[in-house]
Motif scaffolding. Structure first.
Motif, PDB file in Angstrom:
ATOM      1  N   VAL A 197      78.763  28.203  58.037  1.00 31.12           N
ATOM      2  CA  VAL A 197      77.527  27.806  58.727  1.00 31.12           C
ATOM      3  C   VAL A 197      77.264  28.760  59.885  1.00 31.12           C
ATOM      4  O   VAL A 197      76.133  29.199  60.114  1.00 31.12           O
ATOM      5  CB  VAL A 197      77.628  26.353  59.239  1.00 31.12           C
ATOM      6  N   TRP A 198      78.320  29.084  60.615  1.00 23.38           N
ATOM      7  CA  TRP A 198      78.202  30.011  61.751  1.00 23.38           C
ATOM      8  C   TRP A 198      77.720  31.386  61.280  1.00 23.38           C
ATOM      9  O   TRP A 198      76.820  31.984  61.888  1.00 23.38           O
ATOM     10  CB  TRP A 198      79.560  30.114  62.439  1.00 23.38           C
ATOM     11  N   PHE A 199      78.303  31.880  60.197  1.00 23.62           N
ATOM     12  CA  PHE A 199      77.910  33.191  59.688  1.00 23.62           C
ATOM     13  C   PHE A 199      76.457  33.198  59.225  1.00 23.62           C
ATOM     14  O   PHE A 199      75.747  34.185  59.394  1.00 23.62           O
ATOM     15  CB  PHE A 199      78.825  33.608  58.534  1.00 23.62           C
ATOM     16  N   CYS A 200      76.023  32.097  58.642  1.00 23.05           N
ATOM     17  CA  CYS A 200      74.635  31.983  58.182  1.00 23.05           C
ATOM     18  C   CYS A 200      73.677  32.052  59.379  1.00 23.05           C
ATOM     19  O   CYS A 200      72.677  32.787  59.351  1.00 23.05           O
ATOM     20  CB  CYS A 200      74.452  30.672  57.421  1.00 23.05           C
ATOM     21  N   ALA A 201      73.988  31.294  60.428  1.00 21.85           N
ATOM     22  CA  ALA A 201      73.163  31.320  61.641  1.00 21.85           C
ATOM     23  C   ALA A 201      73.185  32.706  62.272  1.00 21.85           C
ATOM     24  O   ALA A 201      72.151  33.199  62.763  1.00 21.85           O
ATOM     25  CB  ALA A 201      73.665  30.280  62.631  1.00 21.85           C
ATOM     26  N   LEU A 202      74.339  33.340  62.237  1.00 18.68           N
ATOM     27  CA  LEU A 202      74.475  34.686  62.792  1.00 18.68           C
ATOM     28  C   LEU A 202      73.592  35.673  62.048  1.00 18.68           C
ATOM     29  O   LEU A 202      72.944  36.534  62.661  1.00 18.68           O
ATOM     30  CB  LEU A 202      75.945  35.120  62.729  1.00 18.68           C
ATOM     31  N   TRP A 203      73.533  35.551  60.727  1.00 20.70           N
ATOM     32  CA  TRP A 203      72.707  36.461  59.925  1.00 20.70           C
ATOM     33  C   TRP A 203      71.236  36.320  60.290  1.00 20.70           C
ATOM     34  O   TRP A 203      70.545  37.318  60.517  1.00 20.70           O
ATOM     35  CB  TRP A 203      72.908  36.188  58.430  1.00 20.70           C
ATOM     36  N   PHE A 204      70.744  35.097  60.351  1.00 18.59           N
ATOM     37  CA  PHE A 204      69.349  34.889  60.718  1.00 18.59           C
ATOM     38  C   PHE A 204      69.064  35.429  62.126  1.00 18.59           C
ATOM     39  O   PHE A 204      68.019  36.046  62.368  1.00 18.59           O
ATOM     40  CB  PHE A 204      68.996  33.394  60.657  1.00 18.59           C
ATOM     41  N   HIS A 205      69.997  35.185  63.040  1.00 19.39           N
ATOM     42  CA  HIS A 205      69.807  35.640  64.415  1.00 19.39           C
ATOM     43  C   HIS A 205      69.770  37.166  64.497  1.00 19.39           C
ATOM     44  O   HIS A 205      68.939  37.745  65.203  1.00 19.39           O
ATOM     45  CB  HIS A 205      70.940  35.093  65.282  1.00 19.39           C
ATOM     46  N   LEU A 206      70.660  37.813  63.766  1.00 20.89           N
ATOM     47  CA  LEU A 206      70.736  39.271  63.807  1.00 20.89           C
ATOM     48  C   LEU A 206      69.548  39.941  63.128  1.00 20.89           C
ATOM     49  O   LEU A 206      69.049  40.959  63.616  1.00 20.89           O
ATOM     50  CB  LEU A 206      72.039  39.756  63.152  1.00 20.89           C
ATOM     51  N   THR A 207      69.116  39.385  61.992  1.00 17.27           N
ATOM     52  CA  THR A 207      68.027  40.030  61.260  1.00 17.27           C
ATOM     53  C   THR A 207      66.759  40.133  62.108  1.00 17.27           C
ATOM     54  O   THR A 207      66.007  41.099  62.007  1.00 17.27           O
ATOM     55  CB  THR A 207      67.684  39.274  59.961  1.00 17.27           C
ATOM     56  N   HIS A 208      66.531  39.134  62.944  1.00 18.12           N
ATOM     57  CA  HIS A 208      65.382  39.218  63.852  1.00 18.12           C
ATOM     58  C   HIS A 208      65.748  39.930  65.148  1.00 18.12           C
ATOM     59  O   HIS A 208      64.969  40.743  65.661  1.00 18.12           O
ATOM     60  CB  HIS A 208      64.853  37.823  64.180  1.00 18.12           C
ATOM     61  N   GLY A 209      66.936  39.646  65.675  1.00 14.01           N
ATOM     62  CA  GLY A 209      67.310  40.154  66.983  1.00 14.01           C
ATOM     63  C   GLY A 209      67.422  41.666  67.061  1.00 14.01           C
ATOM     64  O   GLY A 209      67.023  42.264  68.070  1.00 14.01           O
ATOM     65  N   ILE A 210      67.963  42.308  66.022  1.00  9.75           N
ATOM     66  CA  ILE A 210      68.155  43.759  66.071  1.00  9.75           C
ATOM     67  C   ILE A 210      66.823  44.488  66.151  1.00  9.75           C
ATOM     68  O   ILE A 210      66.600  45.321  67.027  1.00  9.75           O
ATOM     69  CB  ILE A 210      68.977  44.249  64.860  1.00  9.75           C
ATOM     70  N   TRP A 211      65.905  44.170  65.213  1.00 14.62           N
ATOM     71  CA  TRP A 211      64.639  44.906  65.235  1.00 14.62           C
ATOM     72  C   TRP A 211      63.789  44.523  66.442  1.00 14.62           C
ATOM     73  O   TRP A 211      63.071  45.361  67.007  1.00 14.62           O
ATOM     74  CB  TRP A 211      63.854  44.727  63.933  1.00 14.62           C
ATOM     75  N   SER A 212      63.883  43.274  66.885  1.00 17.53           N
ATOM     76  CA  SER A 212      63.134  42.845  68.062  1.00 17.53           C
ATOM     77  C   SER A 212      63.636  43.566  69.307  1.00 17.53           C
ATOM     78  O   SER A 212      62.844  44.005  70.153  1.00 17.53           O
ATOM     79  CB  SER A 212      63.265  41.333  68.235  1.00 17.53           C
TER      80      SER A 212
END
Length: 232
Positions: A164-179
């Motif tokens: 669950v943590w890794f899933c949340a991390l993926w969503f957070h990173l996919t937006h956070g990096i480009w933002s």
């Protein structure tokens, strides 16, 4: 100071701290993958990054980055809610071309922080903190990172929570990096599509490395639970 008081300054701090944490996650993921191929090599890395002064300084710096990133995220969230006023209670449809992760970054951040607390409890407390405090009576030696990984991911509850943590991390990173990159100046029609692609690929590779380690040791606990399966 504009970094603290202005919206743009807060976004810059968020971006810099966030991207710094992404670099750490990338290193941490690459380090963890070593455990799949060689337990001895992984433990050598753990020993090198044990309770040495540079590792302690690095840990404090990482903790500061996490706190700053979270505090500024909270400030920006409260600022946005205040700016919207009563309109935030209005029933509206989802804006076009707005990603789900973008609308739920703060919630994802909270999940990630809770997962971080679990991770610190399972690993940091039993490894670096145990060395610093000279803790005795542990199930494994503080520097035996391989044994701690085996123990944690052989537990179905911990395994599920980490996924669950890794899933949340993926969503957070996919937006956070480009933002974050966009906030720091990488914008424009050409660069926008490129940094979004880089963000997706980078985030996916990092998270997949974490997932691969968790799945490997979870499966290994059923197929080969004996210590003789320790890879060399």
């Amino acid at each position: 100071m504009w970094l603290c008081n202005s919206s743009v300054g807060r976004k810059v701090v968020m971006s810099v701290t966030g991207l710094a944490l992404v670099l750490f996650l990338t290193f941490h993921a690459c380090m963890n993958v070593v455990a799949i191929f060689s337990g001895e090599s992984y433990n050598m890395i753990c020993k090198f990054l044990g309770a040495n002064w540079y590792a302690v300084v690095g840990t404090v710096a990482l903790g500061a980055l996490v706190v700053i990133h979270f505090v500024y995220a909270l400030l920006l969230t409260l600022q946005n809610r205040k700016a919207r006023g009563q309109s935030r209670y209005a029933v509206t449809s989802k804006p076009e071309k707005v990603e789900w992760a973008s609308q739920n970054m703060f919630v994802l951040g909270i999940i990630i922080c809770l997962g971080l607390c679990l991770h610190l409890f399972n690993f940091w407390w039993n490894m670096m903190a145990a060395e610093l405090l000279h803790t005795t009576g542990l199930a494994h030696a503080p520097a035996d990172g391989y044994a701690w990984i085996e123990e944690v991911f052989s537990n179905p509850v911990f395994f599920g929570l980490y996924l669950v943590w890794f899933c949340a991390l993926w969503f957070h990173l996919t937006h956070g990096i480009w933002s974050g990159l966009q906030t720091l100046g990488l914008s424009g029609k050409t660069w926008f599509s490129r940094i979004k692609c880089i963000s997706q690929v980078w985030s996916t590779l990092v998270v997949l490395m974490f997932v691969a380690v968790a799945v490997f040791f979870f499966v290994k606990s059923f197929i080969c639970p004996s210590p003789t399966c320790y890879p060399l």
